[in-house]
Design an enzyme around this catalytic site. Structure first.
Site, PDB file in Angstrom:
ATOM      1  N   GLU A 264       0.836  -1.211   0.000  1.00  0.00           N
ATOM      2  CA  GLU A 264       0.000   0.000   0.000  1.00  0.00           C
ATOM      3  C   GLU A 264       0.865   1.253   0.000  1.00  0.00           C
ATOM      4  OE1 GLU A 264      -2.947  -0.495  -0.825  1.00  0.00           O
ATOM      5  OE2 GLU A 264      -3.009  -2.644  -0.379  1.00  0.00           O
ATOM      6  N   GLU A 293      -0.818  -0.518  -9.838  1.00  0.00           N
ATOM      7  CA  GLU A 293      -0.408  -1.779  -9.207  1.00  0.00           C
ATOM      8  C   GLU A 293       1.078  -2.040  -9.455  1.00  0.00           C
ATOM      9  OE1 GLU A 293      -2.290  -3.206  -7.136  1.00  0.00           O
ATOM     10  OE2 GLU A 293      -1.461  -5.209  -6.854  1.00  0.00           O
TER      11      GLU A 293
HETATM   12 ZN    ZN Z   1      -2.559  -2.935  -4.989  1.00  0.00          ZN
END
Ligand code: ZN
Length: 501
Positions: A264, A293
């Site tokens: 995160e 991502e």
């Molecule tokens: Zn992620």
């Protein structure tokens, strides 16, 4: 440039409504008492509808037209031309979606999420079925707002990974699967790595303290962010000066909360790195789900699961965690955190098997949206296909179809492919960074991340959503999206670990 100011002011008001919704959503998944769910769903639906209505109003279009005329001589990558281009794309897309559908989606998502928080622990898929049927219907209706698609999932994918279609993702996954499956099989034929060094119970506060020390070293700015606990970790941004991350913890696993935190943090570093002048506009966002991502996986895996990282941080972890970890060597620890195992839960999966979890979900989504699979048969289909692709029996739905929040907190379709795109891009970006700055691997060994962080800020973060994922990938790496750097990374890591030739 009066019209530019007027446009920015309008966009900022819309952004305020959206960020307020994000605060309510963050609160729902961190601190809100369970009985708050119904009201929270309504509140979020109201704010989302207001933001949507204001955004799609003809006034936004009028201002966009004016600014477009005033900025037409500016270069493609200027802030102004990019603001017009990116806002126009969203405006054209969102205008096709009725405000009533937006609030239906938002309310259903909030109610469904609230039900899922108890249905998953109770292993009760039947309870989620009506929600999911509604979600599938809403997903189809959302897709149908964009006319002329080739595949019903295309508009849903385009919202998250602009420029990609279901057929592109299918093709990419096909090529990746052909390379991944033999690697996973070869690994499975070798003696398993020992992960017992991780199987200790360390007090939560101690684990969190260590995680925060690591992300401070990565460059997470605690004057502009904080971390809280949740079931399903995520990052959310309220403003340039307020980026939140969440983590989870688990007994008997000394790295579970750490790797969630690192993941995160990667998302947060991206959001903290946008050009501050983008604040309040659509440019203050990631290029795509896949690019986003790629940043979380880069810090979590390429950095956090590397041997060099642990040369520096294992002694620190041992100093903080104390006796239980004293005797483990860097090599033993490195092997433990990189054990490959076909297992049930996507978010626990190692780097080699992770994408197989994603592909399973993507295929199920295609079938649901195409009408080939009914929601009532979904849990069974999950069990059968999981067994076929992973060779692992699914003991219950809590560890199967109910495990991920996505289908229970949004739409079906458009989200899962981003995880694998992110994995592929993480290796492609990291290889480019190391080529440009040869000292990065040695820096990591010394616990120094400024060089890597600066490179990412300069080449990726500061641009926000100015460029499409395809444009950004080309600009940064000189190439199109490719699975080669990713496969080279995986093979280079796992072949020596498992003694494969
Ligand atoms: Zn992620």
């Amino acid at each position: 440039m009066e019209s530019l100011q007027a446009l920015k002011q309008r966009l900022t008001e819309i952004d305020d409504l959206r960020r307020a919704t994000a605060v309510l959503s963050w609160d729902q998944t961190t601190y809100m008492p369970p009985a708050g769910g119904t009201a929270r769903g309504r509140q979020m639906a109201t704010l989302s509808r207001l933001a949507h209505e204001t955004f799609i109003d003809a006034e936004t279009g009028r201002l966009l037209d004016l600014v477009a005329r005033e900025t037409e001589s500016l270069p493609y990558d200027s802030d102004e031309a990019s603001l017009v281009r990116v806002t126009r794309r969203r405006y054209d897309r969102d205008r096709r979606i009725p405000a009533s559908l937006v609030s239906e989606i938002e309310e259903n998502a909030a109610l469904s999420y609230q039900a899922w928080t108890t249905a998953r622990p109770a292993n009760d898929f039947e309870r989620m079925r009506p929600y999911l049927e509604r979600t599938l219907d809403l997903s189809r209706r959302a897709a149908d707002c964009s006319p002329g698609y080739d595949h019903i999932m295309d508009p849903l994918i385009d919202t998250h990974d602009h420029g990609m279609k279901a057929s592109d993702v299918r093709q990419l996954f096909h090529a990746l699967r052909a390379r991944l499956e033999p690697l996973v099989q070869a690994i499975a034929s070798r003696p398993q790595l020992d992960d017992s060094p991780l199987r200790k119970t360390i007090p939560l506060e101690t684990q969190l303290r260590f995680g925060l020390e690591v992300i401070r070293a990565f460059g997470f700015d605690f004057t502009r962010g904080r971390q809280d606990m949740t079931r399903h970790p995520f990052m959310t941004r309220f403003a340039h000066g307020d980026v939140r991350i969440t983590t989870r913890s688990r007994d008997n696993d000394v790295t579970d909360s750490l790797f969630s935190t690192l993941h995160e943090c990667g998302h947060a570093l991206y959001e903290m790195g946008f050009d501050p002048s983008f604040e309040g506009t659509p440019l203050a966002g990631g290029s795509s789900s896949g690019v986003h991502e790629s940043q979380s996986r880069l810090w979590e895996n390429l950095v956090g699961r590397s041997r060099g990282f642990w040369e520096h941080f294992l002694p620190r972890m041992q100093a903080i965690f104390g006796r239980d970890l004293d005797t483990v060597s860097v090599d033993a620890f490195y092997r433990a955190i990189n054990r490959v195992e076909r297992s049930l839960i996507r978010t626990d999966a190692d780097e080699a098997t992770y994408n197989l979890h994603v592909m399973l979900r993507f295929d199920l989504e295609l079938d649901l949206l195409e009408g080939k699979l009914a929601v009532r048969d979904l849990a069974k289909a999950w069990r059968e296909r999981f067994q076929a692709s992973m060779g692992v029996a699914v003991p219950d739905d809590a560890n199967g179809v109910l495990q991920d929040v996505h289908w229970y907190h949004g739409l079906i379709g458009g989200q899962f492919q981003g995880y694998t795109l992110g994995n592929i891009l993480s290796a492609q970006f990291f290889a480019t960074a190391v080529q440009a700055r040869r000292e990065i691997p040695d820096d990591i060994r010394r616990g120094s991340f400024g060089g890597l962080h600066d490179w990412l800020k300069e080449n990726i973060y500061r641009h926000g959503s100015k460029f499409t994922p395809a444009e950004l990938t080309k600009r940064v790496t000189g190439n199109d999206l490719s699975i080669e750097p990713y496969m080279a990374y995986l093979e280079g890591k796992y072949r020596p670990l498992y003694g494969l030739s």
